[in-house]
Design a protein around this motif. Structure first.
Motif, PDB file in Angstrom:
ATOM      1  N   SER A  10       3.583   7.266   3.038  1.00 22.86           N
ATOM      2  CA  SER A  10       4.043   6.652   1.751  1.00 22.86           C
ATOM      3  C   SER A  10       2.709   5.976   0.674  1.00 22.86           C
ATOM      4  O   SER A  10       3.046   5.784  -0.410  1.00 22.86           O
ATOM      5  CB  SER A  10       4.804   5.040   2.503  1.00 22.86           C
ATOM      6  N   VAL A  11       2.334   6.085   1.241  1.00 27.00           N
ATOM      7  CA  VAL A  11       0.857   5.977   0.375  1.00 27.00           C
ATOM      8  C   VAL A  11       0.150   6.852  -0.313  1.00 27.00           C
ATOM      9  O   VAL A  11       0.237   6.945  -1.767  1.00 27.00           O
ATOM     10  CB  VAL A  11      -0.732   5.801   1.169  1.00 27.00           C
ATOM     11  N   VAL A  12       0.441   8.466   0.136  1.00 35.43           N
ATOM     12  CA  VAL A  12      -0.190   9.603  -0.581  1.00 35.43           C
ATOM     13  C   VAL A  12       1.382   9.457  -1.682  1.00 35.43           C
ATOM     14  O   VAL A  12       1.161   9.970  -2.485  1.00 35.43           O
ATOM     15  CB  VAL A  12       0.066  10.512   0.111  1.00 35.43           C
ATOM     16  N   GLU A  13       2.108   9.056  -1.495  1.00 35.40           N
ATOM     17  CA  GLU A  13       3.393   9.088  -2.071  1.00 35.40           C
ATOM     18  C   GLU A  13       3.876   8.550  -3.059  1.00 35.40           C
ATOM     19  O   GLU A  13       3.688   8.885  -4.115  1.00 35.40           O
ATOM     20  CB  GLU A  13       5.460   8.908  -1.226  1.00 35.40           C
ATOM     21  N   THR A  14       2.882   6.984  -2.649  1.00 37.70           N
ATOM     22  CA  THR A  14       3.205   5.975  -3.910  1.00 37.70           C
ATOM     23  C   THR A  14       1.700   6.856  -5.080  1.00 37.70           C
ATOM     24  O   THR A  14       1.710   6.418  -5.955  1.00 37.70           O
ATOM     25  CB  THR A  14       2.439   5.001  -3.806  1.00 37.70           C
ATOM     26  N   LEU A  15       0.513   7.441  -4.111  1.00 34.18           N
ATOM     27  CA  LEU A  15      -0.397   7.800  -5.216  1.00 34.18           C
ATOM     28  C   LEU A  15       0.445   8.793  -6.159  1.00 34.18           C
ATOM     29  O   LEU A  15       0.138   8.921  -7.211  1.00 34.18           O
ATOM     30  CB  LEU A  15      -1.112   8.289  -3.867  1.00 34.18           C
ATOM     31  N   LEU A  16       1.025   9.896  -5.520  1.00 30.06           N
ATOM     32  CA  LEU A  16       1.587  10.896  -6.489  1.00 30.06           C
ATOM     33  C   LEU A  16       2.603  10.012  -7.386  1.00 30.06           C
ATOM     34  O   LEU A  16       2.141  10.983  -8.068  1.00 30.06           O
ATOM     35  CB  LEU A  16       2.901  12.093  -5.341  1.00 30.06           C
ATOM     36  N   VAL A  17       3.296   9.726  -6.791  1.00 31.16           N
ATOM     37  CA  VAL A  17       4.520   8.338  -8.202  1.00 31.16           C
ATOM     38  C   VAL A  17       3.032   8.634  -9.434  1.00 31.16           C
ATOM     39  O   VAL A  17       3.739   8.405 -10.381  1.00 31.16           O
ATOM     40  CB  VAL A  17       5.115   8.165  -8.230  1.00 31.16           C
ATOM     41  N   MET A  18       2.129   7.904  -8.716  1.00 35.08           N
ATOM     42  CA  MET A  18       1.521   7.155  -9.866  1.00 35.08           C
ATOM     43  C   MET A  18       0.670   7.452 -11.035  1.00 35.08           C
ATOM     44  O   MET A  18       0.137   7.900 -11.917  1.00 35.08           O
ATOM     45  CB  MET A  18       0.500   6.380  -9.281  1.00 35.08           C
ATOM     46  N   LEU A  19      -0.188   8.948 -10.253  1.00 40.17           N
ATOM     47  CA  LEU A  19      -0.715  10.532 -10.822  1.00 40.17           C
ATOM     48  C   LEU A  19       0.661  10.916 -11.620  1.00 40.17           C
ATOM     49  O   LEU A  19       0.100  11.620 -12.920  1.00 40.17           O
ATOM     50  CB  LEU A  19      -1.229  11.327  -9.922  1.00 40.17           C
ATOM     51  N   ALA A  20       1.894  11.315 -11.468  1.00 38.03           N
ATOM     52  CA  ALA A  20       3.093  11.952 -12.093  1.00 38.03           C
ATOM     53  C   ALA A  20       3.117  10.626 -13.350  1.00 38.03           C
ATOM     54  O   ALA A  20       4.090  11.688 -14.788  1.00 38.03           O
ATOM     55  CB  ALA A  20       4.508  12.322 -11.267  1.00 38.03           C
ATOM     56  N   PRO A  74      -9.356   9.640   5.998  1.00 41.57           N
ATOM     57  CA  PRO A  74     -10.344   9.562   5.294  1.00 41.57           C
ATOM     58  C   PRO A  74     -10.196  10.071   3.853  1.00 41.57           C
ATOM     59  O   PRO A  74     -10.404  10.313   2.746  1.00 41.57           O
ATOM     60  CB  PRO A  74     -10.790  10.643   5.706  1.00 41.57           C
ATOM     61  N   GLU A  75      -9.186  11.123   4.607  1.00 42.65           N
ATOM     62  CA  GLU A  75      -8.690  12.175   3.231  1.00 42.65           C
ATOM     63  C   GLU A  75      -8.075  11.016   2.338  1.00 42.65           C
ATOM     64  O   GLU A  75      -7.763  11.825   0.491  1.00 42.65           O
ATOM     65  CB  GLU A  75      -8.196  13.454   2.810  1.00 42.65           C
ATOM     66  N   THR A  76      -6.980  10.946   3.032  1.00 45.52           N
ATOM     67  CA  THR A  76      -5.929   9.564   1.491  1.00 45.52           C
ATOM     68  C   THR A  76      -7.117   8.278   0.614  1.00 45.52           C
ATOM     69  O   THR A  76      -6.547   8.439  -0.266  1.00 45.52           O
ATOM     70  CB  THR A  76      -5.553   9.172   2.545  1.00 45.52           C
ATOM     71  N   LEU A  77      -8.149   8.815   1.318  1.00 44.32           N
ATOM     72  CA  LEU A  77      -9.400   7.451   0.786  1.00 44.32           C
ATOM     73  C   LEU A  77      -9.723   8.021  -0.035  1.00 44.32           C
ATOM     74  O   LEU A  77      -9.785   7.469  -1.242  1.00 44.32           O
ATOM     75  CB  LEU A  77     -10.098   6.607   1.813  1.00 44.32           C
ATOM     76  N   ALA A  78     -10.174   9.248   0.024  1.00 46.17           N
ATOM     77  CA  ALA A  78     -10.539  10.373  -1.205  1.00 46.17           C
ATOM     78  C   ALA A  78      -9.594  10.815  -1.968  1.00 46.17           C
ATOM     79  O   ALA A  78      -9.947  10.816  -2.911  1.00 46.17           O
ATOM     80  CB  ALA A  78     -11.001  11.789  -0.335  1.00 46.17           C
ATOM     81  N   ALA A  79      -7.904  10.417  -1.907  1.00 43.87           N
ATOM     82  CA  ALA A  79      -7.012  10.963  -2.791  1.00 43.87           C
ATOM     83  C   ALA A  79      -7.441  10.126  -3.786  1.00 43.87           C
ATOM     84  O   ALA A  79      -7.215   9.804  -5.004  1.00 43.87           O
ATOM     85  CB  ALA A  79      -6.358  11.423  -2.060  1.00 43.87           C
ATOM     86  N   ILE A  80      -7.388   8.442  -3.312  1.00 43.27           N
ATOM     87  CA  ILE A  80      -7.380   7.444  -4.103  1.00 43.27           C
ATOM     88  C   ILE A  80      -8.916   7.228  -5.035  1.00 43.27           C
ATOM     89  O   ILE A  80      -8.245   6.703  -6.226  1.00 43.27           O
ATOM     90  CB  ILE A  80      -7.152   6.070  -2.869  1.00 43.27           C
TER      91      ILE A  80
END
Length: 90
Positions: free
Chosen positions: A9-19, A51-57
């Motif tokens: 859900s964190v990555v999904e939220t991040l992708l929505v924010m980036l869009a 760690p990959e999720t935190l790096a994406a943020i």
């Protein structure tokens, strides 16, 4: 066929924010986006995100900072004349 891992859900939220459209020079929108990234990072750390999720943020935060810079103009240079840099022997 390899199985596909579900997106957190964190990555999904991040992708929505980036869009969404970047805030550009709108300071208030940039601050709201930064606050959303802060809340998202806090939630990700609380949930024990990879760690990959935190790096994406962190990468999204860097992109947010870059969106504040103006787009550089293309510089036009006059073509060089052949031999313009050649030095005379005397």
């Amino acid at each position: 066929m390899p199985s596909v891992q579900p997106v957190s859900s964190v990555v999904e939220t991040l992708l929505v924010m980036l869009a969404e459209e970047p805030p550009g020079r709108d300071r208030a929108a940039a601050e709201r986006a930064a606050e959303r990234l802060d809340r998202l990072e806090y939630a990700a750390r609380w949930d024990g995100a990879a760690p990959e999720t935190l790096a994406a943020i962190a990468g999204a935060r860097m992109l947010l900072g870059l969106s504040d810079y103006p787009v550089p103009r293309l510089l036009r240079f006059a073509p060089r004349r052949p031999g313009a840099d050649a030095r005379s022997p005397h």
